[in-house]
Design an enzyme around this catalytic site. Structure first.
Site, PDB file in Angstrom:
ATOM      1  N   LYS A  11       0.839  -1.214   0.000  1.00 32.34           N
ATOM      2  CA  LYS A  11       0.000   0.000   0.000  1.00 32.34           C
ATOM      3  C   LYS A  11       0.870   1.259   0.000  1.00 32.34           C
ATOM      4  CE  LYS A  11      -3.678  -2.668   2.031  1.00 32.34           C
ATOM      5  NZ  LYS A  11      -4.886  -2.739   2.822  1.00 32.34           N
ATOM      6  N   HIS A  97      -8.421  -3.193  -6.332  1.00 28.99           N
ATOM      7  CA  HIS A  97      -8.419  -3.328  -4.870  1.00 28.99           C
ATOM      8  C   HIS A  97      -9.566  -2.509  -4.292  1.00 28.99           C
ATOM      9  CE1 HIS A  97      -7.197  -2.945  -0.698  1.00 28.99           C
ATOM     10  NE2 HIS A  97      -6.485  -4.046  -0.895  1.00 28.99           N
ATOM     11  N   GLU A  99      -9.765  -0.555  -1.891  1.00 31.93           N
ATOM     12  CA  GLU A  99      -9.422   0.837  -1.563  1.00 31.93           C
ATOM     13  C   GLU A  99      -9.463   1.705  -2.813  1.00 31.93           C
ATOM     14  OE1 GLU A  99      -5.811  -0.123   0.501  1.00 31.93           O
ATOM     15  OE2 GLU A  99      -7.005  -0.992   2.123  1.00 31.93           O
ATOM     16  N   GLU A 169     -11.402 -10.523  -1.247  1.00 27.98           N
ATOM     17  CA  GLU A 169     -11.093  -9.732  -0.060  1.00 27.98           C
ATOM     18  C   GLU A 169     -12.370  -9.099   0.488  1.00 27.98           C
ATOM     19  OE1 GLU A 169      -6.718  -8.471   0.003  1.00 27.98           O
ATOM     20  OE2 GLU A 169      -7.772  -6.980  -1.193  1.00 27.98           O
ATOM     21  N   GLY A 175      -7.635  -4.810   7.049  1.00 26.72           N
ATOM     22  CA  GLY A 175      -7.031  -3.880   7.995  1.00 26.72           C
ATOM     23  C   GLY A 175      -7.816  -3.736   9.297  1.00 26.72           C
TER      24      GLY A 175
HETATM   25  P1  PGA Z   1      -4.716  -6.461   5.402  1.00 30.02           P
HETATM   26  O1  PGA Z   1      -4.896  -5.930   3.888  1.00 30.02           O
HETATM   27  O2  PGA Z   1      -3.934  -7.741   5.323  1.00 30.02           O
HETATM   28  O3  PGA Z   1      -3.976  -5.367   6.106  1.00 30.02           O
HETATM   29  O4  PGA Z   1      -6.098  -6.660   5.947  1.00 30.02           O
HETATM   30  C1  PGA Z   1      -5.159  -6.810   2.839  1.00 30.02           C
HETATM   31  C2  PGA Z   1      -5.319  -6.056   1.547  1.00 30.02           C
HETATM   32  O5  PGA Z   1      -5.867  -4.939   1.558  1.00 30.02           O
HETATM   33  O6  PGA Z   1      -4.901  -6.533   0.476  1.00 30.02           O
END
Ligand code: PGA
Length: 258
Positions: A11, A97, A99, A169, A175
């Site tokens: 990230k 992703h 995000e 995911e 997170g």
């Molecule tokens: P995380 O993130 O392992 O911190 O939950 C996974 C991702 O966003 O790919």
């Protein structure tokens, strides 16, 4: 048999010196692992790609980017092209992703364009799909998966699909420290595999890798990998430290699938 694939999504973390230190440490810890048994991918920020590429050159670690644009070049200020990622030695690119879907207006249409552009450039896309907490609570998980998979993979053929990795995911697990239980993960992975049978065919679906992502840690990777349709992990937080990521990769490597 599907080859395990563990990818670290760094990230927007790590300066160039920090990225060099992390990738060197991982190379040192993981050099004994057989690249024919497990694929290890590091996805640093664009600014560190070139230095990390140099560190992992001729090792069992591959390089990935976190996003890209779908055009090869042009007046697109701020964007990075497949050609540029090729240039720098990226074998993989994360596309769609959550995000990016949430903060940067990524849609199924742009995901589809990016997946196709990556395939044309010979870069393997890691296409992310997954529901939010509200969608799960409204029993919309499978509807969201249908939407992400069917539109994201539109007009892609079975041969091309073999180079695509799907990352499931659940947004509520990213997170947050909340991991989907291994059974929750398996339920959706199996659903995705059956969808891939419909989009492509049985053999293609059986050959495609589906990673789980969302708070994957060294202490939950084994039970996740023990699920029949979990072929690897996309790891955020736990990929930022040498100890936790190398431990996680070594544990994933211990799980041998049928
Ligand atoms: P995380 O993130 O392992 O911190 O939950 C996974 C991702 O966003 O790919």
């Amino acid at each position: 048999m599907r080859k395990t694939i563990i990818a670290g999504n760094w990230k927007m973390y790590k300066t160039i010196p920090e990225a060099i230190e992390l990738s060197n440490g991982l190379k040192r810890e993981l050099f004994k692992l057989d690249k024919d048994a497990i694929e290890i991918v590091l996805c640093p920020a664009y600014t560190a790609l070139s230095e990390v590429a140099e560190v992992v050159l001729e090792s069992n670690i591959q390089l990935g980017a976190q996003d890209m644009y779908w055009q090869d070049e042009g007046a697109f200020t701020g964007e990075v092209s497949p050609k540029m990622l090729n240039d720098i030695g990226c074998a993989f690119v994360i596309i769609g992703h959550s995000e990016r879907r949430l903060y940067f207006n990524e849609t199924n249409e742009t995901v589809n364009k990016k997946v196709k552009a990556a395939l044309s450039a010979g870069i393997k896309p890691i296409m992310c799909v997954g529901e939010t907490l509200a969608q799960r609570e409204n029993n919309e998980t499978f509807k969201v998966i249908d939407d992400h998979i069917l539109n994201g993979l539109k007009d892609i053929n079975a041969t091309e699909a073999l180079n695509i990795v799907i990352a499931y995911e659940p947004v509520w697990a990213i997170g947050t420290g909340k991991t989907a239980t291994p059974l929750q993960a398996q339920e959706v992975h199996q659903y995705i595999r059956n969808l891939l049978v419909k989009v492509f065919d049985r053999d293609t679906a059986d050959a495609m890798r589906i990673q789980y992502g969302g708070s994957v840690k060294p202490d939950n990777i084994i039970e996740l990998m023990n699920q029949p349709d979990v072929d690897g992990a996309l790891v955020g937080g736990a990929s930022l430290k040498i100890d936790s990521f190398s431990d996680l990769v070594k544990k994933a490597n211990q799980v041998r699938k049928k």
